[in-house]
Design a protein around this motif. Sequence first.
Motif, PDB file in Angstrom:
ATOM      1  N   ILE A  96      21.347 149.248 135.608  1.00  0.00           N
ATOM      2  CA  ILE A  96      21.462 150.470 136.653  1.00  0.00           C
ATOM      3  C   ILE A  96      20.220 149.666 137.367  1.00  0.00           C
ATOM      4  O   ILE A  96      20.986 150.062 138.857  1.00  0.00           O
ATOM      5  N   GLY A  97      19.357 149.189 137.290  1.00  0.00           N
ATOM      6  CA  GLY A  97      18.769 149.236 139.310  1.00  0.00           C
ATOM      7  C   GLY A  97      18.843 147.728 138.980  1.00  0.00           C
ATOM      8  O   GLY A  97      19.222 148.253 140.532  1.00  0.00           O
ATOM      9  N   PHE A  98      19.354 147.043 138.303  1.00  0.00           N
ATOM     10  CA  PHE A  98      19.930 145.793 138.766  1.00  0.00           C
ATOM     11  C   PHE A  98      21.607 145.920 139.177  1.00  0.00           C
ATOM     12  O   PHE A  98      22.027 145.793 140.700  1.00  0.00           O
ATOM     13  N   THR A  99      22.169 147.085 139.382  1.00  0.00           N
ATOM     14  CA  THR A  99      23.264 146.998 139.672  1.00  0.00           C
ATOM     15  C   THR A  99      22.860 148.007 141.303  1.00  0.00           C
ATOM     16  O   THR A  99      24.301 147.901 142.107  1.00  0.00           O
ATOM     17  N   SER A 100      22.111 148.984 140.975  1.00  0.00           N
ATOM     18  CA  SER A 100      21.973 148.873 142.316  1.00  0.00           C
ATOM     19  C   SER A 100      21.283 148.075 143.725  1.00  0.00           C
ATOM     20  O   SER A 100      21.921 147.740 144.681  1.00  0.00           O
ATOM     21  N   ILE A 101      20.606 147.087 143.232  1.00  0.00           N
ATOM     22  CA  ILE A 101      20.091 146.431 143.635  1.00  0.00           C
ATOM     23  C   ILE A 101      21.526 145.141 144.350  1.00  0.00           C
ATOM     24  O   ILE A 101      21.610 144.679 145.301  1.00  0.00           O
ATOM     25  N   PHE A 102      22.027 144.590 143.312  1.00  0.00           N
ATOM     26  CA  PHE A 102      23.497 143.874 143.056  1.00  0.00           C
ATOM     27  C   PHE A 102      24.608 144.721 144.858  1.00  0.00           C
ATOM     28  O   PHE A 102      25.194 144.228 145.382  1.00  0.00           O
ATOM     29  N   ILE A 103      24.790 146.126 144.368  1.00  0.00           N
ATOM     30  CA  ILE A 103      25.836 147.540 145.563  1.00  0.00           C
ATOM     31  C   ILE A 103      25.066 146.029 146.777  1.00  0.00           C
ATOM     32  O   ILE A 103      25.609 146.650 147.906  1.00  0.00           O
ATOM     33  N   ALA A 104      23.628 146.773 147.316  1.00  0.00           N
ATOM     34  CA  ALA A 104      22.744 146.504 148.311  1.00  0.00           C
ATOM     35  C   ALA A 104      22.761 145.167 149.030  1.00  0.00           C
ATOM     36  O   ALA A 104      23.560 145.070 150.606  1.00  0.00           O
ATOM     37  N   LEU A 105      23.041 144.023 148.089  1.00  0.00           N
ATOM     38  CA  LEU A 105      22.747 142.491 148.437  1.00  0.00           C
ATOM     39  C   LEU A 105      24.200 142.697 148.018  1.00  0.00           C
ATOM     40  O   LEU A 105      24.762 141.365 149.448  1.00  0.00           O
TER      41      LEU A 105
END
Length: 537
Positions: A96-105
Amino acid sequence: MNRRVASNSEAEIPLRIAKCHSSQDREDAITCSRDAYELARVGKREVLKRRFGLASTVGFACSLMLTWEAVIINIGIGLPNGGPAGLVYSYIAVWIGFTSIFIALGELASMIPSAGGQYHWASILAPKSSTRFFSHVTGSICIVAWTAVPTGAIYAVGSILQNCFAMTHPSYEPKGWHVTLIMWALLLICTVLNTWLGMILPVLEVFIGIAHVLGVFAVLIPIIYLGPRADARSVFIQTYNLGGWRDVTLATLVGLKGTVAVFLGTDGVVHMAEEVANSSVVVPHSMLFAIAINGILGFAMVIAFLFTAGDFTVILKSQATFPFMHILENSTKSKGASIVLSSMIAIMQACAGLGGISSGSRMLWAFSRERALPGWRWIHKLDRRTTVPFHSICIIVIAAGLIGLINIGSSIVLNIVLSLLMEAFFFSYIIPLSLLLYRRVRGDIFEPGQESNQGLTWGPFRVKGVWGTLNNIFALVFAGIVVIFGFWPAENHPTPAKMNYSIAIFGGAIVFPMVYYFGWARKYYLGPVMEVQSVER
């Protein structure tokens, strides 16, 4: 000089070259595609061939992440701190955390589709007074991270192959220089595929992506069919705290680094943006497709491995470099099957090294065209036949080969050096995402078509309104937690041999570029060079 030029959508878009840094040093006009126009809006001239489409970009992103393969390799890292239950629930949280990061990136990659990625974003988003500092430091951190990626991947391949040989030859005495020689041979192959055969890389990445997806079944089917069966309680409830921490929750947080490592690398497609058609849409979507595909495959492998691993205490007491090889042997009841499956995982790791060299070289090439590095004129030259950054590829490969020499003296020292990879990646995320949140809260980023004094305009991929802000905040919180616990040792009150020295290594990796910036670069580095200027009407 103004001229109307055609885009991919058949619309006419005016574009003007604003004083190129060429031998003529004059104004000139070019006809460009939509991709060239979007690149020109952030000041860059299109010089690389756009060979990658959606399928090859998704394959590239998947090959860099290789989640299910990394889950198997890192199974022994998180098990002592958190146990099987900790591995399951931390995997979901990290996913979940990486999904959030990659959405922002992805929002940044859509807004500023440059091969420079994080340093270019930091330069445009930072306050004017600190734009050069943030940009240069971020670029330096990215180079550290993308030099460590192929080194770590290729080192893992060499170590796995060495262990495979040792399983079939009990009299064999493993030596560090054996792994180093294997690394050099693999680096040479990766160099050929990235340079002289660079034009086939997109097709190759499609096949690697397919092999990655199909390969999971080659491992899952035999271990599920032949392996022992654990009860659900031992997988979803049983926890361990062998590091001597205050409680299991803290132990699980300390053991996060093994799970975090399996999701690293997908943002490498950002540095390939100038070789991707329709990059402002394809790059962010490819990252999300990759994390969805890899997340599902990785979670399936976590559950299957934990249910068929057998007695966890045997794994925890094992001194083996890669416990997964013995788990595979125990599950399949065959040493030969374990070697075949382990070799397949090693081959996929070599593919990650191939992609890591591609992304790292583009990052180095992009940073050198900003005149941010000594010898930038030589580094940023492209091969005339293949239009790939030949010199920057060679630098990344040579650096990885030299780091591999450390293994001759001590593999422990090499692992300490490679441990800075996670921190370097997350600092390269935190800086641009913090600046994105700063601009978001101030309302400095405009909708397409609106006027912006600073040129900050949303791309076609974004999360609108308060949800985008909340996702941005969540990504930063998650990144901060990972950075903090990434520096912790695996045990409470560790001995010098078990201490986590990554904070010292990473501190040096940060201090050096800062000293270099204040001592030399700030006099010459002016931020991303404006090669072209778009004119809309």
